[in-house]
Design a protein around this motif. Structure first.
Motif, PDB file in Angstrom:
ATOM      1  N   ASN A  47      27.085  41.751 127.344  1.00 19.88           N
ATOM      2  CA  ASN A  47      26.148  40.925 128.098  1.00 19.88           C
ATOM      3  C   ASN A  47      25.539  39.844 127.207  1.00 19.88           C
ATOM      4  N   PHE A  48      25.203  40.214 125.971  1.00 20.70           N
ATOM      5  CA  PHE A  48      24.613  39.254 125.046  1.00 20.70           C
ATOM      6  C   PHE A  48      25.591  38.136 124.705  1.00 20.70           C
ATOM      7  N   TYR A  51      26.444  35.994 128.174  1.00 22.92           N
ATOM      8  CA  TYR A  51      25.399  35.260 128.884  1.00 22.92           C
ATOM      9  C   TYR A  51      24.333  34.619 127.987  1.00 22.92           C
ATOM     10  N   HIS A  52      24.286  34.993 126.724  1.00 23.11           N
ATOM     11  CA  HIS A  52      23.244  34.469 125.843  1.00 23.11           C
ATOM     12  C   HIS A  52      23.811  33.716 124.635  1.00 23.11           C
ATOM     13  N   LEU A  53      24.644  34.408 123.855  1.00 21.15           N
ATOM     14  CA  LEU A  53      25.171  33.785 122.638  1.00 21.15           C
ATOM     15  C   LEU A  53      25.985  32.536 122.955  1.00 21.15           C
ATOM     16  N   LYS A  55      25.375  30.231 124.828  1.00 22.13           N
ATOM     17  CA  LYS A  55      24.529  29.053 125.012  1.00 22.13           C
ATOM     18  C   LYS A  55      24.506  28.167 123.760  1.00 22.13           C
ATOM     19  N   GLN A 188      17.334  38.643 121.954  1.00 17.82           N
ATOM     20  CA  GLN A 188      17.663  37.655 122.978  1.00 17.82           C
ATOM     21  C   GLN A 188      16.921  36.338 122.772  1.00 17.82           C
ATOM     22  N   ASN A 189      15.900  36.334 121.934  1.00 14.57           N
ATOM     23  CA  ASN A 189      15.178  35.103 121.612  1.00 14.57           C
ATOM     24  C   ASN A 189      15.739  34.432 120.350  1.00 14.57           C
ATOM     25  N   ASN A 214       8.122  30.110 124.438  1.00 10.24           N
ATOM     26  CA  ASN A 214       9.242  30.835 123.849  1.00 10.24           C
ATOM     27  C   ASN A 214       8.914  31.278 122.433  1.00 10.24           C
ATOM     28  N   SER A 225      14.415  45.116 125.383  1.00  7.61           N
ATOM     29  CA  SER A 225      15.827  44.789 125.330  1.00  7.61           C
ATOM     30  C   SER A 225      16.674  46.046 125.457  1.00  7.61           C
TER      31      SER A 225
END
Length: 238
Positions: A47-48, A51-53, A55, A188-189, A214, A225
């Protein structure tokens, strides 16, 4: 008049030089090193990555980052030298395939395309279709040879050693480190930490959209998390 024209010409030249300097990508010494310790079939790692990394590549921040992917996670080496992985043999195989892809295709964007594809299949419970990712990522299947000839096992042994030496030790995956600072539950931040750690002369454009709201998480990590904990039990997830 000649002096005036010459003066404006000098100013224009200096301005162009300044704009060129500001548009140059960060040098290698200015880049922020981001190390991601993960395992192929941990749903929260997948998932990380998906959907996140990703970016980093979508917003251009990757130009300021030295991204290191370390596919070992919570696995360990048994006394007979074989690997035991938290989510079973398929995970050991995919960890090794991803390690081989990183080795064969050291360009970050190339091997990340493949990893992103495999982890995307993991999210969809379709990881057995991983061979399709070579075509999707527009890469040859040479990493399979790396897996079969034993070189992949050597790569994984190296990643195992690096993961074991982490200080503090990793407690779960994904375990994200930004310039030697483990983010722990606040992983995730990661982009806010990258922007804080960046010491280059020109602030990356993507960092301008990371507001103070943020940034407050930098000193007040949230504990919500989801992670795969490092235990001796398979499928130990929360």
């Amino acid at each position: 008049m000649g002096h005036l024209v010459g003066g404006w010409s000098a100013v224009a030249t200096a301005l162009c030089a300044l704009l060129l300097f500001l548009s140059l990508p960060p040098s290698a010494s200015e880049k922020v090193t981001v190390s991601v310790y993960y395992e192929a079939l941990c749903p929260f790692c997948a998932n990380f990555v998906v959907y996140h990394l990703v970016k980093l590549f979508q917003n251009g921040l990757i130009s300021a980052v030295n991204l290191r992917m370390i596919p070992w996670g919570n696995a360990w080496i048994q006394p007979d030298g074989s690997f035991f992985c938290q989510h079973g043999p398929d995970e050991c195989m995919l960890n090794t395939i991803e390690a081989c892809t990183i080795s064969v295709y050291p360009d970050t964007e190339e091997h990340f395309r493949f990893i992103h594809c495999v982890e995307g299949l993991t999210v969809q419970n379709r990881h057995n279709e991983w061979t399709k990712c070579f075509d999707i990522a527009q890469l040859s299947a040479i990493p399979i040879d790396c897996y079969r000839n034993g070189h992949g096992k050597m790569l994984e042994q190296y990643y195992a050693s690096e993961t074991t030496r982490l200080n503090p030790p990793h407690r779960f995956v994904p375990w994200v480190i930004v310039d030697n600072h483990p983010l722990q539950e606040d992983y995730q931040n990661f982009m806010a930490y990258i922007c804080k750690a960046y010491k280059g002369s020109a602030v990356p454009e993507a960092c301008k959209s990371i507001n103070l709201k943020n940034r407050q998480y930098l000193d007040n990590a949230s504990g919500g998390s989801q992670v795969c904990y490092a235990t001796t039990t398979r499928n130990s997830t929360l």
